[in-house]
Design a protein around this motif. Structure first.
Motif, PDB file in Angstrom:
ATOM      1  N   LYS A  17       1.018  -1.411  -0.366  1.00 55.76           N
ATOM      2  CA  LYS A  17       0.274  -0.156  -0.107  1.00 55.76           C
ATOM      3  C   LYS A  17       0.534   1.118  -0.090  1.00 55.76           C
ATOM      4  N   SER A  18       1.990   0.773   0.162  1.00 57.47           N
ATOM      5  CA  SER A  18       3.110   2.433   0.635  1.00 57.47           C
ATOM      6  C   SER A  18       3.820   2.829  -1.030  1.00 57.47           C
ATOM      7  N   ILE A  19       3.420   4.192  -1.458  1.00 57.02           N
ATOM      8  CA  ILE A  19       4.511   4.832  -2.578  1.00 57.02           C
ATOM      9  C   ILE A  19       5.827   4.164  -2.607  1.00 57.02           C
ATOM     10  N   SER A  20       6.597   4.821  -1.393  1.00 57.83           N
ATOM     11  CA  SER A  20       7.278   4.596  -1.105  1.00 57.83           C
ATOM     12  C   SER A  20       8.128   3.579  -1.491  1.00 57.83           C
ATOM     13  N   THR A  21       7.492   2.049  -1.089  1.00 58.26           N
ATOM     14  CA  THR A  21       7.714   0.982  -1.768  1.00 58.26           C
ATOM     15  C   THR A  21       8.100   0.732  -2.936  1.00 58.26           C
ATOM     16  N   TYR A  22       7.473   1.300  -3.773  1.00 59.50           N
ATOM     17  CA  TYR A  22       7.501   0.975  -5.617  1.00 59.50           C
ATOM     18  C   TYR A  22       8.864   2.386  -5.849  1.00 59.50           C
ATOM     19  N   ILE A  23       8.860   3.157  -5.103  1.00 59.73           N
ATOM     20  CA  ILE A  23      10.216   4.397  -5.706  1.00 59.73           C
ATOM     21  C   ILE A  23      11.034   3.758  -4.931  1.00 59.73           C
ATOM     22  N   TYR A  24      11.557   2.884  -3.566  1.00 60.24           N
ATOM     23  CA  TYR A  24      12.742   2.506  -3.655  1.00 60.24           C
ATOM     24  C   TYR A  24      13.137   1.666  -4.737  1.00 60.24           C
ATOM     25  N   PHE A  25      11.931   0.261  -5.015  1.00 59.98           N
ATOM     26  CA  PHE A  25      12.583  -0.355  -6.384  1.00 59.98           C
ATOM     27  C   PHE A  25      12.454   0.149  -7.552  1.00 59.98           C
ATOM     28  N   LEU A  26      11.945   1.167  -7.646  1.00 57.48           N
ATOM     29  CA  LEU A  26      12.528   2.069  -9.486  1.00 57.48           C
ATOM     30  C   LEU A  26      13.493   2.228  -9.034  1.00 57.48           C
ATOM     31  N   VAL A  27      14.288   3.263  -7.743  1.00 56.98           N
ATOM     32  CA  VAL A  27      15.170   3.527  -8.144  1.00 56.98           C
ATOM     33  C   VAL A  27      17.108   2.594  -8.018  1.00 56.98           C
ATOM     34  N   TRP A  28      16.381   1.267  -7.064  1.00 51.97           N
ATOM     35  CA  TRP A  28      16.837  -0.108  -7.676  1.00 51.97           C
ATOM     36  C   TRP A  28      17.239  -0.198  -8.489  1.00 51.97           C
ATOM     37  N   ILE A  29      16.117  -0.533  -9.339  1.00 54.61           N
ATOM     38  CA  ILE A  29      16.285  -1.388 -10.656  1.00 54.61           C
ATOM     39  C   ILE A  29      16.818   0.151 -12.079  1.00 54.61           C
ATOM     40  N   ALA A  30      16.629   1.152 -11.635  1.00 57.88           N
ATOM     41  CA  ALA A  30      17.503   2.464 -12.367  1.00 57.88           C
ATOM     42  C   ALA A  30      19.055   2.100 -11.969  1.00 57.88           C
ATOM     43  N   PHE A  31      19.146   1.645 -11.019  1.00 55.92           N
ATOM     44  CA  PHE A  31      20.237   2.342 -10.256  1.00 55.92           C
ATOM     45  C   PHE A  31      21.407   0.860 -11.500  1.00 55.92           C
ATOM     46  N   SER A  32      20.560  -0.276 -11.102  1.00 53.92           N
ATOM     47  CA  SER A  32      21.025  -1.945 -11.323  1.00 53.92           C
ATOM     48  C   SER A  32      21.417  -1.821 -13.149  1.00 53.92           C
ATOM     49  N   PHE A  33      20.397  -1.262 -13.759  1.00 47.74           N
ATOM     50  CA  PHE A  33      20.760  -0.398 -15.059  1.00 47.74           C
ATOM     51  C   PHE A  33      21.614   0.249 -15.849  1.00 47.74           C
ATOM     52  N   LEU A  34      21.905   0.875 -14.753  1.00 48.93           N
ATOM     53  CA  LEU A  34      22.788   2.005 -15.531  1.00 48.93           C
ATOM     54  C   LEU A  34      23.878   1.748 -14.931  1.00 48.93           C
ATOM     55  N   THR A  35      24.400   0.861 -14.458  1.00 47.85           N
ATOM     56  CA  THR A  35      25.578   0.334 -13.582  1.00 47.85           C
ATOM     57  C   THR A  35      26.357  -1.078 -14.530  1.00 47.85           C
ATOM     58  N   VAL A  36      25.708  -1.421 -15.552  1.00 47.17           N
ATOM     59  CA  VAL A  36      25.474  -2.468 -17.191  1.00 47.17           C
ATOM     60  C   VAL A  36      25.554  -2.247 -17.892  1.00 47.17           C
ATOM     61  N   ALA A  37      24.516  -1.086 -18.595  1.00 47.63           N
ATOM     62  CA  ALA A  37      24.406  -0.486 -19.726  1.00 47.63           C
ATOM     63  C   ALA A  37      25.482   0.364 -19.529  1.00 47.63           C
ATOM     64  N   SER A  38      25.460   1.404 -19.019  1.00 44.93           N
ATOM     65  CA  SER A  38      26.223   2.336 -19.543  1.00 44.93           C
ATOM     66  C   SER A  38      27.288   2.414 -19.403  1.00 44.93           C
ATOM     67  N   GLU A  39      28.163   3.029 -19.842  1.00 41.42           N
ATOM     68  CA  GLU A  39      30.066   3.737 -19.721  1.00 41.42           C
ATOM     69  C   GLU A  39      30.015   4.974 -18.975  1.00 41.42           C
ATOM     70  N   SER A  40      29.694   5.750 -19.151  1.00 42.36           N
ATOM     71  CA  SER A  40      29.140   6.517 -18.568  1.00 42.36           C
ATOM     72  C   SER A  40      28.462   7.231 -17.519  1.00 42.36           C
ATOM     73  N   PHE A  41      28.187   5.712 -16.621  1.00 41.40           N
ATOM     74  CA  PHE A  41      27.617   6.013 -14.932  1.00 41.40           C
ATOM     75  C   PHE A  41      28.470   5.492 -14.765  1.00 41.40           C
ATOM     76  N   GLY A  42      28.469   6.146 -13.150  1.00 36.32           N
ATOM     77  CA  GLY A  42      29.655   5.344 -12.054  1.00 36.32           C
ATOM     78  C   GLY A  42      30.990   5.683 -12.350  1.00 36.32           C
ATOM     79  N   PRO A  43      31.359   4.897 -11.427  1.00 32.42           N
ATOM     80  CA  PRO A  43      33.134   4.629 -11.243  1.00 32.42           C
ATOM     81  C   PRO A  43      33.865   4.939 -12.334  1.00 32.42           C
ATOM     82  N   VAL A  44      33.203   4.075 -13.837  1.00 31.63           N
ATOM     83  CA  VAL A  44      33.394   4.021 -15.317  1.00 31.63           C
ATOM     84  C   VAL A  44      33.382   5.132 -16.311  1.00 31.63           C
ATOM     85  N   GLY A  45      32.228   5.712 -15.471  1.00 31.58           N
ATOM     86  CA  GLY A  45      31.837   7.213 -16.316  1.00 31.58           C
ATOM     87  C   GLY A  45      33.607   7.962 -15.907  1.00 31.58           C
ATOM     88  N   ASN A  46      33.913   7.641 -14.799  1.00 30.91           N
ATOM     89  CA  ASN A  46      34.581   8.961 -14.054  1.00 30.91           C
ATOM     90  C   ASN A  46      35.792   8.595 -14.532  1.00 30.91           C
TER      91      ASN A  46
END
Length: 84
Positions: A17-46
């Protein structure tokens, strides 16, 4: 075991019932996706191009950031627990 399932089902019903659950889930999914899909994200981008996208250093730094975010999520979840 019955007591465990009672607590577990209560928490699941409460969190769905809590909207924060879905927000946390989406942020974790986005972080996981970006760390493996983008060469300009995270420590690899810097880096100067000599850090592998799936190298041990990049994975360690990404895990560290995920753990920091996890601590925020855990603190937010336990903040909403109501005393009995």
């Amino acid at each position: 075991m019955a007591m465990f399932w009672e607590f577990f089902t209560f928490e699941i019903r409460f969190r769905v019932k809590s909207i924060s659950t879905y927000i946390y889930f989406l942020v974790w999914i986005a972080f996981s996706f970006l760390t493996v899909a983008s060469e300009s994200f995270g420590p690899v981008g810097n880096s100067n191009g000599k850090v592998l996208l799936n190298g041990p250093w990049a994975n360690a730094i990404n895990d560290f950031y995920a753990c920091l975010f996890g601590m925020i999520v855990i603190a937010a979840i336990f903040r909403h627990v109501h005393p009995a």
